[in-house]
Design an enzyme around this catalytic site. Structure first.
Site, PDB file in Angstrom:
ATOM      1  N   HIS A 129       3.741   6.444  -6.994  1.00  0.00           N
ATOM      2  CA  HIS A 129       2.893   7.500  -7.557  1.00  0.00           C
ATOM      3  C   HIS A 129       3.641   8.830  -7.517  1.00  0.00           C
ATOM      4  CE1 HIS A 129      -1.252   9.745  -7.418  1.00  0.00           C
ATOM      5  NE2 HIS A 129      -0.744   9.725  -8.629  1.00  0.00           N
ATOM      6  N   HIS A 139       1.733   4.432  -2.915  1.00  0.00           N
ATOM      7  CA  HIS A 139       1.829   5.897  -2.764  1.00  0.00           C
ATOM      8  C   HIS A 139       3.187   6.390  -3.271  1.00  0.00           C
ATOM      9  CE1 HIS A 139      -1.772   6.900  -0.570  1.00  0.00           C
ATOM     10  NE2 HIS A 139      -1.500   6.123   0.464  1.00  0.00           N
ATOM     11  N   HIS A 146       0.836  -1.205   0.000  1.00  0.00           N
ATOM     12  CA  HIS A 146       0.000   0.000   0.000  1.00  0.00           C
ATOM     13  C   HIS A 146       0.873   1.258   0.000  1.00  0.00           C
ATOM     14  CE1 HIS A 146      -3.637   2.383   1.212  1.00  0.00           C
ATOM     15  NE2 HIS A 146      -2.696   3.161   1.732  1.00  0.00           N
ATOM     16  N   GLU A 147       1.803   1.321   0.936  1.00  0.00           N
ATOM     17  CA  GLU A 147       2.647   2.522   1.037  1.00  0.00           C
ATOM     18  C   GLU A 147       3.567   2.657  -0.177  1.00  0.00           C
ATOM     19  OE1 GLU A 147       1.684   4.601   3.043  1.00  0.00           O
ATOM     20  OE2 GLU A 147       0.532   3.321   4.398  1.00  0.00           O
TER      21      GLU A 147
END
Length: 649
Positions: free
Chosen positions: A448, A445, A441-442
């Site tokens: 991105h 980020h 998940h991190e």
């Protein structure tokens, strides 16, 4: 030549340096405003760069205060907040800068490229939301509000960290740790006066271990009560934070803080958001009620909040013959990290090359990110729990990719921080599968932010992305942590090096949506609570009444009266999610839709995956996510994919 920033933070001279930078920036702004003819290149570009430079200077301090918190970092950070808030508030209310942006937009809107146009549009919106158009007295009051809000957020976060670190529960009866996984027992174990004892704390790995496996119900209740009653002093801070946000919103001409918050998001208004959340609530309740019956059936007494994790683990073993602890030997931290890097290389063609440098902690690591054989970005990983680190997991963007006024390229960098079990010379850090999902998940980020090739830093990477879309890339990537092809890359037994067996993967995939409807209700409770208190509440009792009423709809197991969850809800009171916590679910619609498109094509043969890299990651915030998602999928997002992802019919 391209450049990276070097991580450094001299606490002794920080305030002095900060004041110098701000003084220099103020002079630079005055000089820029004196130009007779202002253009994008002569005004907007230098304005962006001085802001970027200030942010790049300040970020190491805020990072250090989060990952290596000490009396010294607390003092320097709290002393710097009023300085930086006053500066940014004055800047954001400067009518001359605001008028300059409007003038440049009118004069150059036909010649600006899409990224430049978005920079100017977002700045105009930002100035309007900051009150640049208001009278002097209103501006002054807004400045006072902003300074006080930043202080309160910092106090909220610090109270929570202090309360988490202050609690410990000592067990000296071996029977009370029977059933606790060996690695967790080893972490908790210590010797005192020749007696073996075990210390459990409110640090997440320790707390979860006892709540999930601890057989002594009384101890579970004590730990639970300590956790949900942390930082009672935050109740008064919440009152003040909500009152200030309400006052600020009304000064700016909005009915409430929700209306103010949604102006810069994808969602149109609170009716659209509440409609979206209530639709999920209606669709999830029936399945959640069935899940609760199954959970209650394995418990010998009426379920309480401090029982659910313990009996959920028993039910999970019963339904799927799955034992979380059996998986941990296959998820050794460094193996997972290296395997995740391999997966990202196979999916997008990006490589991670380790850098040898001294950082804030000996277990923190840094890597260069290479694309097509060229250095593109830098990432820092700090993954293990320690007392000086705030709880939870996050990505903190540092520098953005951009080109300056001399066309010199600057690389992006970011931090990924988690709180995984600590490794020791004798025992490695073995993760739960949930930890693996968190890491993915991190990293979603992080890439991105890091892989954007946009040349305007204010809309590069995560900058400029609507808040209710910012979780899309993180959720998209986390879904792959359940895929057999992906798991086999890194799930190797840390001793035997055996690849995780197919049977174990099948059980994991089947159990993915275990109690997912109950989990959905919990997230919806947080999201609706956040919207309602930012619409209707400014007092502690009002906040509690809203939460109590909402729980009648969302909490299937009665919540104890002593549970003051709100006092620890740092996402909205110390983070950026105020009146925006719904963003997790909103973005999950986008991520589920894109994920299934990739899976239907085949993970490593997917045209959608390559388009995702070229569109979503490449453009960052330079275009609205609504536009980018349409470019990616050729249509609007399909809400039903979210229910499918969660296994809700």
């Amino acid at each position: 030549m391209s450049k990276f920033l070097t991580f450094k933070c001299d606490l002794e001279s920080f305030i002095q340096e900060l004041n110098k930078i701000i003084e220099s920036n103020n002079k630079e702004v005055e000089s820029l405003l004196k130009q007779e003819t202002k253009t994008y290149l002569s005004f907007v570009k230098p304005m962006q760069i001085i802001e970027e430079d200030l942010e790049n200077f300040f970020t190491p301090l805020s990072h250090l205060d989060s990952v290596n918190n000490s009396t010294e970092t607390q003092k320097v950070y709290s002393d710097s907040l009023p300085i930086i808030t006053e500066y940014s508030t004055k800047l954001s209310q400067n009518i001359d800068i605001y008028n300059s942006y409007k003038e440049i937009f009118e004069n150059e809107k036909e010649t600006l490229n899409y990224a430049q146009k978005r920079v100017v549009e977002l700045n105009i919106q930002h100035f309007e939301l900051s009150g640049a158009h208001l009278d002097t007295a209103s501006k002054k009051r807004l400045e006072e509000i902003n300074i006080r809000k930043s202080e309160l957020s910092n106090d909220f976060s610090q109270n929570l960290l202090d309360a988490t670190n202050a609690f410990e529960y000592i067990i000296d009866n071996e029977e009370d740790v029977d059933g606790i996984p060996q690695s967790d027992k080893e972490s908790a174990k210590f010797e005192e006066d020749g007696v073996i004892k075990y210390k459990f704390t409110l640090q997440m790995p320790s707390y979860i271990a006892y709540m999930t496996y601890g057989k002594n119900r009384e101890i579970r209740e004590k730990l639970y009560k300590a956790y949900v009653t942390r930082a009672p002093e935050n109740a008064k801070l919440i009152d003040e934070i909500l009152a200030l946000k309400d006052e600020m919103s009304k000064l700016l001409g909005f009915e409430n803080y929700v209306a103010y918050s949604l102006v810069s998001k994808m969602a149109k208004d609170d009716k659209e958001v509440l409609g979206f959340l209530n639709n999920l609530l209606i669709n999830s309740k029936e399945q959640a009620a069935k899940e609760l019956i199954e959970l209650q059936n394995v418990a010998p007494q009426s379920l309480q909040s401090y029982d659910t994790a313990f009996y959920a683990e028993i039910l999970k073993k019963e339904q799927y013959d799955i034992d979380e602890e059996e998986y941990r030997p296959y998820f050794e931290q460094q193996s997972v990290v290296n395997g995740m890097f391999t997966f990202l290389d196979k999916l997008f063609g990006i490589k991670f090359v380790a850098i040898n440098e001294n950082l804030w902690d000996e277990k923190a690591l840094s890597y260069e990110v290479h694309v097509s054989g060229k250095v593109r970005a830098k990432i820092f990983l700090d993954l293990e729990a320690r007392e000086s680190k705030r709880g939870g997991a996050w990505m903190h963007n540092w520098q953005a990719h951009y080109r300056d006024e001399k066309d010199k390229e600057h690389f992006a960098s970011a931090f990924v921080v988690c709180n995984f079990p600590s490794s020791t010379p004798s025992s490695p850090s073995l993760l739960r599968h949930d930890d693996v999902v968190t890491l993915f998940h991190e990293m979603g980020h992080a890439i991105h932010h890091l892989l954007s090739s946009v040349n305007e830093n204010e809309v590069s990477g995560v900058n400029g992305v609507e808040w209710d879309a910012v979780e899309f890339p993180s959720q998209f990537l986390e879904n792959f942590a359940y895929e057999p092809e992906v798991l086999k890359i890194f799930a190797l037994h840390h001793e035997t090096k055996e690849v995780i067996p197919n049977q174990m993967i099948e059980k994991l995939v089947k159990s993915k949506n275990f109690l997912s409807a109950i989990g959905m209700l919990r997230q919806l409770e947080f999201s609706i609570f956040d919207l309602k208190i930012h619409t209707d509440a400014t007092k502690e009792q009002e906040v509690q009444n809203i939460l109590d009423k909402l729980r009648e709809d969302t909490a299937l197991v009665k919540t104890p009266e002593y549970n003051k969850f709100q006092n620890g809800f740092a996402h909205i009171f110390a983070g950026g999610y105020a009146a925006g916590y719904y963003s997790y679910k909103w973005a999950e619609v986008l991520s589920a839709d894109a994920f299934y498109a990739v899976m239907d094509e085949g993970v490593f043969d997917s045209k959608t995956a390559q388009n995702y890299f070229n569109i979503i990651l490449n453009y960052g915030g330079a275009k609205s996510m609504k536009t980018l998602f349409k470019e990616l999928m050729g249509r609007e997002a399909d809400t039903d994919k979210l229910l499918r992802l969660n296994g809700i019919e």
